[in-house]
Design a protein around this motif. Structure first.
Motif, PDB file in Angstrom:
ATOM      1  N   HIS A 296      49.890  33.003  81.772  1.00  0.00           N
ATOM      2  CA  HIS A 296      50.465  31.941  81.032  1.00  0.00           C
ATOM      3  C   HIS A 296      50.321  32.345  79.670  1.00  0.00           C
ATOM      4  CE1 HIS A 296      48.485  30.493  84.787  1.00  0.00           C
ATOM      5  NE2 HIS A 296      47.613  29.757  84.103  1.00  0.00           N
TER       6      HIS A 296
ATOM      7  N   ASP B  57      64.239  42.420  85.875  1.00  0.00           N
ATOM      8  CA  ASP B  57      64.603  41.058  85.525  1.00  0.00           C
ATOM      9  C   ASP B  57      65.845  41.072  84.638  1.00  0.00           C
ATOM     10  OD1 ASP B  57      63.738  41.605  82.907  1.00  0.00           O
ATOM     11  OD2 ASP B  57      61.858  40.521  83.122  1.00  0.00           O
TER      12      ASP B  57
ATOM     13  N   HIS C 253      68.348  34.394  89.709  1.00  0.00           N
ATOM     14  CA  HIS C 253      67.413  35.298  89.035  1.00  0.00           C
ATOM     15  C   HIS C 253      65.997  35.236  89.594  1.00  0.00           C
ATOM     16  CE1 HIS C 253      70.625  36.340  86.426  1.00  0.00           C
ATOM     17  NE2 HIS C 253      70.678  35.136  85.852  1.00  0.00           N
ATOM     18  N   ASP C 254      65.776  34.494  90.681  1.00  0.00           N
ATOM     19  CA  ASP C 254      64.501  34.602  91.389  1.00  0.00           C
ATOM     20  C   ASP C 254      64.431  35.955  92.092  1.00  0.00           C
ATOM     21  OD1 ASP C 254      63.834  32.060  90.585  1.00  0.00           O
ATOM     22  OD2 ASP C 254      64.015  31.150  92.579  1.00  0.00           O
TER      23      ASP C 254
ATOM     24  N   ARG D  14      59.532  33.258  91.337  1.00  0.00           N
ATOM     25  CA  ARG D  14      60.220  32.955  90.078  1.00  0.00           C
ATOM     26  C   ARG D  14      59.360  33.424  88.913  1.00  0.00           C
ATOM     27  NH1 ARG D  14      62.650  27.213  89.982  1.00  0.00           N
ATOM     28  NH2 ARG D  14      64.043  28.393  91.361  1.00  0.00           N
ATOM     29  N   ILE D  15      60.029  34.040  87.930  1.00  0.00           N
ATOM     30  CA  ILE D  15      59.321  34.427  86.717  1.00  0.00           C
ATOM     31  C   ILE D  15      59.794  33.555  85.559  1.00  0.00           C
ATOM     32  CG2 ILE D  15      58.981  36.797  87.483  1.00  0.00           C
ATOM     33  CD1 ILE D  15      61.184  37.612  85.486  1.00  0.00           C
ATOM     34  N   GLN D  16      58.884  33.323  84.642  1.00  0.00           N
ATOM     35  CA  GLN D  16      59.188  32.624  83.402  1.00  0.00           C
ATOM     36  C   GLN D  16      58.383  33.277  82.312  1.00  0.00           C
ATOM     37  OE1 GLN D  16      58.620  28.395  83.514  1.00  0.00           O
ATOM     38  NE2 GLN D  16      59.674  28.067  81.564  1.00  0.00           N
ATOM     39  N   ALA D  17      59.106  33.915  81.377  1.00  0.00           N
ATOM     40  CA  ALA D  17      58.451  34.730  80.351  1.00  0.00           C
ATOM     41  C   ALA D  17      57.606  35.804  81.051  1.00  0.00           C
ATOM     42  CB  ALA D  17      57.631  33.868  79.415  1.00  0.00           C
TER      43      ALA D  17
ATOM     44  N   SER E  98      54.969  35.133  83.147  1.00  0.00           N
ATOM     45  CA  SER E  98      54.247  34.581  84.287  1.00  0.00           C
ATOM     46  C   SER E  98      55.134  34.599  85.523  1.00  0.00           C
ATOM     47  CB  SER E  98      53.783  33.152  84.003  1.00  0.00           C
ATOM     48  OG  SER E  98      54.888  32.271  83.881  1.00  0.00           O
TER      49      SER E  98
ATOM     50  N   GLN F 261      55.402  32.969  89.824  1.00  0.00           N
ATOM     51  CA  GLN F 261      54.901  32.002  90.799  1.00  0.00           C
ATOM     52  C   GLN F 261      55.710  32.107  92.085  1.00  0.00           C
ATOM     53  OE1 GLN F 261      55.239  27.943  89.509  1.00  0.00           O
ATOM     54  NE2 GLN F 261      54.069  27.121  91.239  1.00  0.00           N
TER      55      GLN F 261
END
Length: 383
Positions: free
Chosen positions: A10, A240, A321-322, A337-340, A342, A344
């Protein structure tokens, strides 16, 4: 065994090939459908053909896919007629254990140059073996297809004894450079040795030469091919949206990993892991050695990740985009799934069989290959 930890810090190819699909009818499976439900989401799958120990696949058009079989065959499969055509000219492979014919990838300009890349286990001296990568030109029309001008562009060195952890996944980056996962061959310490390919991610030009912007250029022919180190057994690589490289990696007893790859990055194996050796010997956790890069996700119990793609279809907007990865021991399709920086796990779909490979056709359809003898090629149907 260590408890589960989640670290949340995070081409489209669009090709159309005018190959005749007559003759050589496939050994097909009975057309059947299965419904998988996870998190109130329904997936419906349709069987296409059955193959012998399939390992990897890449689509050359919406209707045709190249599939490797571990024992040494490269197959052209027409997903409409279910015809399978063997492609000649594949180099001899060392078959056994985890060794054999591995990954298959298309050159970014395949539509014009028809270049295909294959990885495989290659024999060495005194009962040793190691991964190798060839490129070749795909010639002919089905059923008379062959690889011509086959040349080895990379060899995993040193060759060692044993039949495990070759890695040898292939992926072209947005810049046209070739990524190769070079696993540590169950030899542990070479993953930290800069004079060894083992336990590394390799980055090359499309002809096997070394890119001038690799991080260790000028430090020796073997070392300058290395992009990152401290890996165990990478069996999935994908980019990504921004072109960053993500990989999934099999841990030892516990500690499967999902990693964001950094230039010059050291991921710590075998000095650190969130799993332990099968012998019972404890490996320190990542948080004990902050100089090593920690994974974004750790799975314990393991999922045994086997492949990786980024979803780019239109049929499932909530997946856009997952990442989708196959699971072997988990017998699952896993969505991440990525976000920045991180990551999950979003869903795990119970497929009831070991999943060796996941791919997308140029039109965005999702396909999987089951592991083992009579492993099925299966298509995900529209919702």
């Amino acid at each position: 065994m260590k408890t589960m930890t989640a670290w949340l810090c995070h081409c489209s190819l669009g090709l159309s090939l005018a190959f005749s699909m007559s003759a050589c009818q496939a050994e097909t499976v009975a057309t059947s459908k299965s419904i998988i439900v996870a998190n109130e989401e329904v997936l419906q799958w349709q069987d296409v053909v059955s193959l012998n120990e399939p390992w990897a696949m890449v689509f050359v058009s919406n209707d045709a896919v190249l599939i490797t079989e571990k024992s040494g065959q490269l197959q052209w499969v027409d997903v409409n007629t279910k015809a399978i055509h063997n492609i000649s000219g594949v180099p001899a492979v060392v078959y056994g254990g985890q060794g054999g014919l591995g990954d298959v990838a298309l050159h970014p300009d395949f539509a014009n140059n028809r270049l295909v890349y294959l990885s495989y286990a290659e024999a060495g001296d005194k009962h040793t073996q190691g991964a190798a990568v060839v490129r070749a030109k795909l010639e002919g029309v089905a059923p008379n297809l062959s690889l011509q001008n086959v040349e080895v562009i990379w060899r995993q060195m040193p060759k060692v004894t044993g039949k495990g952890h070759y890695g040898h996944r292939l992926l072209f980056g947005h810049d046209g450079k070739l990524w190769i996962s070079s696993s540590e061959r169950q030899k542990f310490q070479p993953a930290q040795d800069m004079n060894s390919h083992l336990g590394k991610i390799i980055r090359l030009n499309d002809d096997g030469s070394t890119p001038s912007d690799n991080p260790f250029v000028g430090q020796g022919a073997m070392t300058e091919q290395i992009w990152s180190l401290g890996h165990r057994n990478i069996l999935g690589m994908a980019l990504d949206v921004t072109g960053r490289l993500w990989v999934n990696e099999m841990g030892p007893q516990g500690g499967d990993e999902f990693n964001l790859i950094q230039k010059r990055g050291n991921y710590g194996y075998p000095e650190v892991s969130d799993g332990d050796h099968y012998s019972g010997r404890v490996i320190p956790n990542h948080d004990t050695r902050p100089e090593f890069i920690a994974p974004k996700i750790v799975w314990t119990p393991v999922i045994s990740p086997s492949s990786l793609i980024r979803y780019q279809g239109s049929g499932r907007p909530n997946w856009q985009h997952d990442f989708l990865m196959g699971g072997l021991s988990s017998k699952a399709l896993i969505r991440v799934r990525i976000q920045a920086d991180s990551a999950q796990e979003m869903a795990r779909y119970d497929m009831k069989e070991r999943i060796r490979s996941v791919a997308q056709s140029p039109d965005g359809r999702v396909w999987i290959l089951e592991d083992g003898r009579k492993g099925r090629l299966r298509q995900l149907l529209p919702p």
